[in-house]
Design a protein around this motif. Structure first.
Motif, PDB file in Angstrom:
ATOM      1  N   LEU A  57       0.827  -1.241   0.012  1.00  0.00           N
ATOM      2  CA  LEU A  57      -0.020   0.011  -0.063  1.00  0.00           C
ATOM      3  C   LEU A  57       0.898   1.234   0.028  1.00  0.00           C
ATOM      4  CD1 LEU A  57      -2.657  -0.941   2.417  1.00  0.00           C
ATOM      5  CD2 LEU A  57      -2.890  -1.389   0.167  1.00  0.00           C
ATOM      6  N   LEU A  58       1.580   1.391   1.017  1.00  0.00           N
ATOM      7  CA  LEU A  58       2.600   2.485   0.887  1.00  0.00           C
ATOM      8  C   LEU A  58       4.100   2.112   1.090  1.00  0.00           C
ATOM      9  CD1 LEU A  58       1.147   4.504   3.828  1.00  0.00           C
ATOM     10  CD2 LEU A  58       1.384   5.418   1.595  1.00  0.00           C
ATOM     11  N   VAL A  59       4.877   2.381  -0.041  1.00  0.00           N
ATOM     12  CA  VAL A  59       6.433   2.150  -0.003  1.00  0.00           C
ATOM     13  C   VAL A  59       7.109   3.288   0.106  1.00  0.00           C
ATOM     14  CG1 VAL A  59       6.058  -0.205  -1.049  1.00  0.00           C
ATOM     15  CG2 VAL A  59       6.205   2.058  -2.526  1.00  0.00           C
ATOM     16  N   ARG A  60       8.321   3.276   0.595  1.00  0.00           N
ATOM     17  CA  ARG A  60       9.361   4.353   0.503  1.00  0.00           C
ATOM     18  C   ARG A  60      10.053   4.432  -0.696  1.00  0.00           C
ATOM     19  NH1 ARG A  60      11.155   7.684   4.570  1.00  0.00           N
ATOM     20  NH2 ARG A  60       9.961   6.652   6.299  1.00  0.00           N
ATOM     21  N   GLU A  61      10.016   5.599  -1.245  1.00  0.00           N
ATOM     22  CA  GLU A  61      11.102   5.943  -2.533  1.00  0.00           C
ATOM     23  C   GLU A  61      11.593   7.196  -2.312  1.00  0.00           C
ATOM     24  OE1 GLU A  61       8.925   5.561  -6.183  1.00  0.00           O
ATOM     25  OE2 GLU A  61       8.338   3.422  -5.895  1.00  0.00           O
ATOM     26  N   HIS A  62      12.927   7.133  -2.515  1.00  0.00           N
ATOM     27  CA  HIS A  62      13.610   8.408  -2.256  1.00  0.00           C
ATOM     28  C   HIS A  62      13.231   9.231  -0.896  1.00  0.00           C
ATOM     29  CE1 HIS A  62      14.842   7.362  -6.493  1.00  0.00           C
ATOM     30  NE2 HIS A  62      13.373   7.620  -6.689  1.00  0.00           N
ATOM     31  N   GLY A  63      13.162   8.480   0.014  1.00  0.00           N
ATOM     32  CA  GLY A  63      13.048   9.150   1.304  1.00  0.00           C
ATOM     33  C   GLY A  63      11.721   9.411   1.431  1.00  0.00           C
ATOM     34  N   GLU A  64      10.610   9.066   0.833  1.00  0.00           N
ATOM     35  CA  GLU A  64       9.326   9.422   1.203  1.00  0.00           C
ATOM     36  C   GLU A  64       8.482   8.436   0.850  1.00  0.00           C
ATOM     37  OE1 GLU A  64       8.261  13.123  -1.038  1.00  0.00           O
ATOM     38  OE2 GLU A  64       8.341  12.070  -2.841  1.00  0.00           O
ATOM     39  N   TYR A  65       7.233   8.252   1.419  1.00  0.00           N
ATOM     40  CA  TYR A  65       6.302   7.358   1.122  1.00  0.00           C
ATOM     41  C   TYR A  65       5.376   7.522  -0.177  1.00  0.00           C
ATOM     42  CZ  TYR A  65       6.708   4.447   5.461  1.00  0.00           C
ATOM     43  OH  TYR A  65       7.473   4.033   6.554  1.00  0.00           O
ATOM     44  N   VAL A  66       5.222   6.557  -0.935  1.00  0.00           N
ATOM     45  CA  VAL A  66       4.342   6.745  -2.236  1.00  0.00           C
ATOM     46  C   VAL A  66       3.424   5.488  -2.199  1.00  0.00           C
ATOM     47  CG1 VAL A  66       5.941   7.896  -3.532  1.00  0.00           C
ATOM     48  CG2 VAL A  66       5.845   5.396  -3.711  1.00  0.00           C
ATOM     49  N   LEU A  67       2.156   5.770  -2.902  1.00  0.00           N
ATOM     50  CA  LEU A  67       1.338   4.736  -2.996  1.00  0.00           C
ATOM     51  C   LEU A  67       1.487   3.796  -3.936  1.00  0.00           C
ATOM     52  CD1 LEU A  67      -2.128   6.796  -2.817  1.00  0.00           C
ATOM     53  CD2 LEU A  67      -0.970   5.617  -0.814  1.00  0.00           C
ATOM     54  N   THR A  68       1.501   2.243  -3.683  1.00  0.00           N
ATOM     55  CA  THR A  68       1.546   1.341  -4.655  1.00  0.00           C
ATOM     56  C   THR A  68       0.189   1.480  -5.493  1.00  0.00           C
ATOM     57  OG1 THR A  68       0.159  -0.317  -3.748  1.00  0.00           O
ATOM     58  CG2 THR A  68       2.503  -0.200  -3.067  1.00  0.00           C
ATOM     59  N   ALA A  69       0.219   0.724  -6.671  1.00  0.00           N
ATOM     60  CA  ALA A  69      -1.004   0.613  -7.737  1.00  0.00           C
ATOM     61  C   ALA A  69      -2.256   0.436  -7.040  1.00  0.00           C
ATOM     62  CB  ALA A  69      -0.658  -0.324  -8.641  1.00  0.00           C
ATOM     63  N   LEU A  70      -2.242  -0.701  -6.170  1.00  0.00           N
ATOM     64  CA  LEU A  70      -3.306  -0.749  -5.416  1.00  0.00           C
ATOM     65  C   LEU A  70      -3.743   0.139  -4.372  1.00  0.00           C
ATOM     66  CD1 LEU A  70      -5.758  -2.795  -4.665  1.00  0.00           C
ATOM     67  CD2 LEU A  70      -4.183  -3.961  -2.950  1.00  0.00           C
ATOM     68  N   GLY A  71      -2.776   0.951  -3.770  1.00  0.00           N
ATOM     69  CA  GLY A  71      -2.975   2.084  -2.926  1.00  0.00           C
ATOM     70  C   GLY A  71      -3.655   3.079  -3.389  1.00  0.00           C
ATOM     71  N   GLU A  72      -3.145   3.410  -4.759  1.00  0.00           N
ATOM     72  CA  GLU A  72      -3.857   4.408  -5.704  1.00  0.00           C
ATOM     73  C   GLU A  72      -5.259   4.152  -5.919  1.00  0.00           C
ATOM     74  OE1 GLU A  72      -2.877   7.050  -6.459  1.00  0.00           O
ATOM     75  OE2 GLU A  72      -0.574   7.290  -6.490  1.00  0.00           O
ATOM     76  N   GLN A  73      -5.400   2.638  -6.319  1.00  0.00           N
ATOM     77  CA  GLN A  73      -6.878   2.455  -6.559  1.00  0.00           C
ATOM     78  C   GLN A  73      -7.723   2.643  -5.412  1.00  0.00           C
ATOM     79  OE1 GLN A  73      -7.211  -1.581  -8.273  1.00  0.00           O
ATOM     80  NE2 GLN A  73      -9.393  -1.900  -7.353  1.00  0.00           N
ATOM     81  N   LEU A  74      -7.251   2.090  -4.224  1.00  0.00           N
ATOM     82  CA  LEU A  74      -8.008   2.095  -2.788  1.00  0.00           C
ATOM     83  C   LEU A  74      -8.236   3.616  -2.285  1.00  0.00           C
ATOM     84  CD1 LEU A  74      -6.463  -0.797  -0.897  1.00  0.00           C
ATOM     85  CD2 LEU A  74      -8.593  -0.699  -1.925  1.00  0.00           C
ATOM     86  N   ALA A  75      -7.198   4.567  -2.671  1.00  0.00           N
ATOM     87  CA  ALA A  75      -7.439   5.991  -2.246  1.00  0.00           C
ATOM     88  C   ALA A  75      -8.864   6.512  -2.567  1.00  0.00           C
ATOM     89  CB  ALA A  75      -6.240   6.890  -2.618  1.00  0.00           C
ATOM     90  N   GLU A  76      -9.372   6.296  -3.796  1.00  0.00           N
ATOM     91  CA  GLU A  76     -10.624   7.004  -4.125  1.00  0.00           C
ATOM     92  C   GLU A  76     -11.800   6.039  -3.580  1.00  0.00           C
ATOM     93  OE1 GLU A  76     -13.224   8.342  -7.964  1.00  0.00           O
ATOM     94  OE2 GLU A  76     -10.841   7.977  -8.184  1.00  0.00           O
ATOM     95  N   GLN A  77     -11.417   4.704  -3.607  1.00  0.00           N
ATOM     96  CA  GLN A  77     -12.559   4.004  -3.235  1.00  0.00           C
ATOM     97  C   GLN A  77     -12.896   4.249  -1.596  1.00  0.00           C
ATOM     98  OE1 GLN A  77     -11.556   0.010  -4.112  1.00  0.00           O
ATOM     99  NE2 GLN A  77     -11.822   0.464  -6.465  1.00  0.00           N
ATOM    100  N   VAL A  78     -11.950   4.496  -0.785  1.00  0.00           N
ATOM    101  CA  VAL A  78     -12.147   4.303   0.511  1.00  0.00           C
ATOM    102  C   VAL A  78     -12.741   5.946   0.870  1.00  0.00           C
ATOM    103  CG1 VAL A  78      -9.731   5.672   1.211  1.00  0.00           C
ATOM    104  CG2 VAL A  78     -10.841   4.198   2.898  1.00  0.00           C
ATOM    105  N   GLU A  79     -12.452   7.048   0.024  1.00  0.00           N
ATOM    106  CA  GLU A  79     -13.148   8.170   0.298  1.00  0.00           C
ATOM    107  C   GLU A  79     -14.525   8.060   0.130  1.00  0.00           C
ATOM    108  OE1 GLU A  79     -11.955  11.015   1.256  1.00  0.00           O
ATOM    109  OE2 GLU A  79      -9.671  10.847   1.135  1.00  0.00           O
ATOM    110  N   VAL A  80     -15.134   7.493  -0.776  1.00  0.00           N
ATOM    111  CA  VAL A  80     -16.373   7.312  -1.230  1.00  0.00           C
ATOM    112  C   VAL A  80     -17.085   6.515  -0.166  1.00  0.00           C
ATOM    113  CG1 VAL A  80     -18.177   6.111  -2.846  1.00  0.00           C
ATOM    114  CG2 VAL A  80     -16.125   7.402  -3.792  1.00  0.00           C
ATOM    115  N   VAL A  81     -16.615   5.255   0.344  1.00  0.00           N
ATOM    116  CA  VAL A  81     -17.133   4.506   1.346  1.00  0.00           C
ATOM    117  C   VAL A  81     -17.293   5.152   2.761  1.00  0.00           C
ATOM    118  CG1 VAL A  81     -16.960   2.545   2.675  1.00  0.00           C
ATOM    119  CG2 VAL A  81     -16.337   2.273   0.107  1.00  0.00           C
TER     120      VAL A  81
END
Length: 314
Positions: A57-81
């Motif tokens: 879901l969250l992975v560290r890249e270049h010193g900061e966290y970014v969302l995985t592909a599934l994380g990006e997909q869940l980001a909008e869905q969880v707002e709606v739910v």
């Protein structure tokens, strides 16, 4: 039939809120602050979510966290739910717009926002100063996602299409518009002062929300009009926005169909001309659509009245 209910009963629904804050903040520390818990507690929630979804879901890249592909997909869905859950538990026969802090979610196109967004914002601010408004922009895939989306938002503002006539859907007309043609003021096709159907068939097009592989009758309003005019457009620019259309017509020989309310507001600043469309075309009817599950929701009924009354004053 009982398996989905039992599965839901076995879930810790507090993880929904943790997931929302983690994907919003992309930081365990900031998510913990938003949740009002310790950082170890937020880390533990992230670990449980990772186990549940089988993904980091969250992975560290270049010193900061970014969302995985599934994380990006869940980001909008969880707002709606989460928004739907908040509306569910906020439902009450008592609703006072003057004190309510409810968040209302509407799906609208940028065209509709330009036509009535300011008036709606002012009306909501005056009548319900503590209420919140979440505007989600129409996406290309709206028609295919409509049946699912309509259950989790307060309403959609859109013209009727085949996909918008589900048995559980209700609607109220808001306003009408008509189609016009938009061309650059120096377009050589304007030598005669008007556009003919043959001109429209030969010119390159700017088309919002166009899908070239559409097998069913077109649901996108602009493309449906072109089909009615029996024009197979040579699309030079596809764009996921109505407001962007004039900027890809300006300074070119391209043509576009556009809603008159929008075209007249944008044409002058981009050096464009608004022309009558040849042939027969449907009027534009913008409506508010909602799921029948909100029919008896006092707050939702109030919102519907506010939107309809605002549109009538345009």
């Amino acid at each position: 039939m009982s398996r989905p209910v039992a599965h839901l009963a076995n879930l810790d629904l507090n993880l929904l809120v943790a997931l929302r804050e983690l994907v919003r903040e992309r930081s365990v520390t900031r998510a913990a602050q938003r949740l009002g818990v310790t950082q170890p507690a937020a880390s533990a929630a992230l670990s449980r979510l990772r186990r549940h979804f089988g993904d980091d879901l969250l992975v560290r890249e270049h010193g900061e966290y970014v969302l995985t592909a599934l994380g990006e997909q869940l980001a909008e869905q969880v707002e709606v739910v989460c928004a739907a859950a908040e509306r569910l538990f906020a439902a009450s026969t008592d609703f006072d717009p003057a004190t309510s802090e409810r968040e209302f979610t509407l799906v609208m196109a940028d065209y509709t926002i330009m036509v009535m967004g300011e008036a709606l914002s002012q009306a909501l601010g005056a009548a319900a100063p503590r209420a919140r408004l979440h505007i989600r922009l129409v996406r290309e895939s709206l028609s295919t996602e409509y049946a699912d989306t309509i259950r989790f938002v307060d309403g959609m503002v859109a013209p009727p299409t085949n996909g918008f006539t589900l048995p559980d859907t209700r609607s109220a007309e808001l306003f009408r518009d008509r189609w016009v043609c938009l061309v650059d003021a120096n377009n050589p096709a304007l030598d005669a002062g008007t556009l003919e159907l043959r001109d429209m068939a030969l010119l390159p097009w700017v088309a919002p929300y166009y899908r070239s592989n559409q097998r069913q009758p077109p649901s996108v309003p602009v493309m449906r009009q072109l089909a009615l005019l029996d024009i197979q457009p040579r699309v030079a620019v596809r764009v996921e926005s109505y407001l962007a259309v004039p900027y890809f017509v300006a300074g070119t020989d391209r043509v576009a169909l556009m809603q008159e309310r929008l075209a007249t507001r944008l044409a002058a600043q981009a050096g464009l001309k608004v022309l009558e469309c040849p042939g027969d075309h449907e009027p534009i009817v913008e409506a508010l659509w909602w799921h029948r599950q909100y029919e008896e929701d006092t707050a939702h009924a109030w919102l519907r009245r506010l939107i309809v009354e605002t549109a009538r004053r345009l």
